[in-house]
Design a protein around this motif. Structure first.
Motif, mmCIF file in Angstrom:
data_model
loop_
_atom_site.group_PDB
_atom_site.id
_atom_site.type_symbol
_atom_site.label_atom_id
_atom_site.label_comp_id
_atom_site.label_asym_id
_atom_site.label_seq_id
_atom_site.Cartn_x
_atom_site.Cartn_y
_atom_site.Cartn_z
ATOM 1 N N THR A 1 35.221 39.513 22.945
ATOM 2 C CA THR A 1 36.462 40.001 22.359
ATOM 3 C C THR A 1 37.465 38.863 22.314
ATOM 4 O O THR A 1 37.830 38.305 23.355
ATOM 5 N N ASP A 2 37.870 38.515 21.106
ATOM 6 C CA ASP A 2 38.877 37.476 20.922
ATOM 7 C C ASP A 2 40.244 38.091 21.179
ATOM 8 O O ASP A 2 40.715 38.911 20.398
ATOM 9 N N ILE A 3 40.867 37.720 22.282
ATOM 10 C CA ILE A 3 42.187 38.240 22.621
ATOM 11 C C ILE A 3 43.212 37.112 22.622
ATOM 12 O O ILE A 3 44.129 37.077 23.446
ATOM 13 N N SER A 4 43.036 36.181 21.673
ATOM 14 C CA SER A 4 43.997 35.095 21.540
ATOM 15 C C SER A 4 45.390 35.667 21.329
ATOM 16 O O SER A 4 45.590 36.545 20.490
ATOM 17 N N GLY A 5 46.336 35.179 22.081
ATOM 18 C CA GLY A 5 47.693 35.690 22.053
ATOM 19 C C GLY A 5 48.058 36.407 23.331
ATOM 20 O O GLY A 5 49.227 36.662 23.595
ATOM 21 N N ILE A 6 47.048 36.720 24.162
ATOM 22 C CA ILE A 6 47.329 37.352 25.442
ATOM 23 C C ILE A 6 48.145 36.403 26.324
ATOM 24 O O ILE A 6 48.797 36.828 27.286
ATOM 25 N N GLU A 7 48.118 35.097 25.979
ATOM 26 C CA GLU A 7 48.906 34.117 26.733
ATOM 27 C C GLU A 7 50.393 34.426 26.698
ATOM 28 O O GLU A 7 51.151 33.974 27.554
ATOM 29 N N LEU A 8 50.836 35.175 25.694
ATOM 30 C CA LEU A 8 52.250 35.514 25.576
ATOM 31 C C LEU A 8 52.646 36.695 26.455
ATOM 32 O O LEU A 8 53.829 36.987 26.603
ATOM 33 N N ALA A 9 51.667 37.387 27.022
ATOM 34 C CA ALA A 9 51.951 38.555 27.860
ATOM 35 C C ALA A 9 52.269 38.129 29.288
ATOM 36 O O ALA A 9 51.918 37.020 29.715
ATOM 37 N N ARG B 1 51.882 37.823 33.346
ATOM 38 C CA ARG B 1 50.633 37.513 34.056
ATOM 39 C C ARG B 1 49.862 38.769 34.441
ATOM 40 O O ARG B 1 48.633 38.804 34.329
ATOM 41 N N ARG B 2 50.549 39.815 34.905
ATOM 42 C CA ARG B 2 49.832 41.035 35.308
ATOM 43 C C ARG B 2 49.047 41.614 34.137
ATOM 44 O O ARG B 2 47.915 42.053 34.294
ATOM 45 N N HIS B 3 49.640 41.583 32.968
ATOM 46 C CA HIS B 3 48.953 42.104 31.790
ATOM 47 C C HIS B 3 47.796 41.199 31.377
ATOM 48 O O HIS B 3 46.746 41.682 30.933
ATOM 49 N N ARG B 4 47.985 39.888 31.531
ATOM 50 C CA ARG B 4 46.896 38.969 31.189
ATOM 51 C C ARG B 4 45.701 39.200 32.098
ATOM 52 O O ARG B 4 44.560 39.309 31.635
ATOM 53 N N LEU B 5 45.956 39.270 33.402
ATOM 54 C CA LEU B 5 44.862 39.465 34.348
ATOM 55 C C LEU B 5 44.207 40.834 34.162
ATOM 56 O O LEU B 5 42.992 40.983 34.361
ATOM 57 N N THR B 6 45.000 41.836 33.765
ATOM 58 C CA THR B 6 44.430 43.149 33.480
ATOM 59 C C THR B 6 43.469 43.073 32.302
ATOM 60 O O THR B 6 42.369 43.651 32.328
ATOM 61 N N ALA B 7 43.872 42.354 31.249
ATOM 62 C CA ALA B 7 43.007 42.225 30.063
ATOM 63 C C ALA B 7 41.730 41.470 30.396
ATOM 64 O O ALA B 7 40.644 41.819 29.909
ATOM 65 N N TYR B 8 41.819 40.431 31.229
ATOM 66 C CA TYR B 8 40.634 39.653 31.582
ATOM 67 C C TYR B 8 39.662 40.453 32.452
ATOM 68 O O TYR B 8 38.442 40.316 32.328
ATOM 69 N N SER B 9 40.180 41.277 33.362
ATOM 70 C CA SER B 9 39.328 41.976 34.337
ATOM 71 C C SER B 9 38.964 43.396 33.914
ATOM 72 O O SER B 9 38.204 44.066 34.621
ATOM 73 N N ALA B 10 39.485 43.878 32.775
ATOM 74 C CA ALA B 10 39.254 45.271 32.366
ATOM 75 C C ALA B 10 37.775 45.565 32.169
ATOM 76 O O ALA B 10 37.294 46.658 32.523
ATOM 77 N N GLY B 11 37.026 44.627 31.604
ATOM 78 C CA GLY B 11 35.605 44.856 31.365
ATOM 79 C C GLY B 11 34.829 45.043 32.656
ATOM 80 O O GLY B 11 33.989 45.962 32.775
ATOM 81 N N MET B 12 35.090 44.197 33.645
ATOM 82 C CA MET B 12 34.389 44.325 34.928
ATOM 83 C C MET B 12 34.774 45.623 35.622
ATOM 84 O O MET B 12 33.936 46.257 36.282
ATOM 85 N N ALA B 13 36.046 46.038 35.471
ATOM 86 C CA ALA B 13 36.474 47.302 36.063
ATOM 87 C C ALA B 13 35.718 48.474 35.439
ATOM 88 O O ALA B 13 35.361 49.435 36.135
ATOM 89 N N VAL B 14 35.451 48.411 34.137
ATOM 90 C CA VAL B 14 34.695 49.469 33.470
ATOM 91 C C VAL B 14 33.255 49.513 34.003
ATOM 92 O O VAL B 14 32.708 50.588 34.275
ATOM 93 N N ASN B 15 32.628 48.339 34.160
ATOM 94 C CA ASN B 15 31.265 48.307 34.704
ATOM 95 C C ASN B 15 31.205 48.949 36.085
ATOM 96 O O ASN B 15 30.311 49.755 36.380
#
Length: 403
Positions: A206-214, A216-230
């Motif tokens: 998933t290309d989430i380019s632009g998350i850098e503007l969010a 930090r909590r939101h950035r880390l949430t977006a990065y770890s969301a997939g592992m949390a689903v697993n």
């Protein structure tokens, strides 16, 4: 696509109109970009100030003079504008539209940030923690439910085992990537789900380019969301295993699903392939392009060793010398993981994956024929379809990305 003559048309007296750009200060720099094109860069302060001045209607020359007066620095605004054109940030030059390459559209464009804002709620991590704790307690009370490789071999029919692994595995991958998409979209990012390759692996990304503007909590949430689903899928499967009959087919399928969900997690630790953990590591360490810097440093070391062995050529320059001290150290350590990790993956492919796939294909082909039972023929056909589809998709995706 931007035409070369457009950049040459920019003159010191030119006025430009920029596209709508998002901007956020970050550790002495400014992250600037367009959500529509998923193009983002880090700029020093003079670059951010130049964007403000140009956006206010100043000419290129006037912006350069103002920068020199207010910031006390020399900044080549003309060259800077030409770089902005290449990035697709410039809409018009002297009221003349600037052509640019239209990017591939985002996935699920009708999903708006307000539709998925719940994904950033602080309540979700608490619910996730409770679910995970309940699964851990269940496994502690029922150690017989701990996953084993035999859970994948839930049926004597190899075709059914492969079918569940293929369909279930890719379904989990899609949900994993959908979690990245939802959390990123909640921050306003125009995310896109697509196929990609990581060495010998066919992956969804998933290309989430632009998350850098969010934040930090939101950035880390977006990065770890997939592992949390697993982990959530595995935890739910554990709780369902507790209440299902051990002899039932559903119990065996749930055990296989639990293991499939967990098997997706070790892959994320392979940070040399830009996995989820890689992006978390990159964010936490404050590196801008850990993979690019690590690759460049590994190539530098390789060229230096080759030059020392052959005695040819001038010693190459260290590409990490321009990085801040902290980023330089992290990039150098990461380059070692990059080299050894890549070598180990390729070695494992040569030693295990290729022989196993060749054996499965050979067995399937030799068991096909009119003299074989229908179940045997069907089993062989499924094996060939699954393996053939997987390898064909990898080859096509690899070729398209390299092209």
């Amino acid at each position: 696509m931007t035409e070369p003559r457009v950049a040459a048309d920019v003159l010191p007296a030119s006025r430009i109109r920029l596209h709508d750009l998002a901007i956020r200060p970050d550790r002495g720099e400014w992250i600037v970009g367009r959500f529509e094109t998923r193009q983002f860069v880090a700029l020093p302060k003079p670059g951010a100030v130049a964007i403000d001045l140009l956006g206010a209607g100043l000419t290129v020359e006037q912006a350069e003079v103002r920068l020199a007066d207010e910031e006390g620095c020399e900044f080549d605004v003309l060259f800077f504008v030409r770089e902005l054109i290449e990035l697709g940030f410039v809409a018009e030059i002297d009221h003349r539209p600037v052509p640019f390459e239209v990017p591939r559209p985002a996935s699920f464009p009708r999903v708006r940030p307000e539709h998925v804002r719940f994904a950033l709620s602080p309540v979700l991590p608490m619910l996730f923690g409770c679910l995970l704790l309940a699964a851990v307690v269940a496994l502690a009370l029922r150690p017989d439910l701990l996953p084993s490789f035999q859970d994948l071999l839930w049926s004597p029919q190899g075709s059914l085992v492969l079918a569940l692994s293929f369909v279930g595995g890719w379904s989990l991958i899609f949900v994993h990537e959908l979690a990245h998409f939802v959390t990123a979209r909640a921050t306003g990012v125009h995310a896109r789900i697509q196929l990609g390759t990581r060495l010998q692996f066919l992956v969804a990304e998933t290309d989430i380019s632009g998350i850098e503007l969010a934040p930090r909590r939101h950035r880390l949430t977006a990065y770890s969301a997939g592992m949390a689903v697993n982990l959530s899928v595995a935890a739910i499967a554990v709780l369902l295993l507790v209440v299902t009959d051990e002899t039932a087919i559903m119990h065996k399928v749930l055990a296989a699903v639990m293991l499939l969900a967990l098997l997706g997690l070790p892959f994320q630790l392979l940070v040399f392939m830009r996995t989820d953990v890689y992006f978390i590591l990159q964010d936490v360490t404050g590196c801008r392009d850990l993979f690019g810097d690590g690759t460049a440093y590994a190539r530098y070391i390789g060229n230096r060793l080759w030059g020392a062995i052959t005695g040819r050529g001038q010693p190459p320059k260290d590409p990490s010398r321009h990085l801040p001290v902290r980023e330089r150290r992290v990039a150098r350590v990461y380059s070692a993981f990059l080299v050894f990790g890549t070598a180990l993956c390729l070695a494992a492919m040569a030693a295990f994956s290729i022989p196993a796939d060749v054996t499965l294909i050979f067995r399937a082909v030799t068991r096909l024929g009119p003299d074989q039972p229908m179940t045997t023929n069907l089993d062989s056909i499924v094996v060939l379809l699954v393996l053939g589809t997987a390898h064909t998709l990898w080859a096509v995706t690899w070729w398209r990305r390299r092209r």
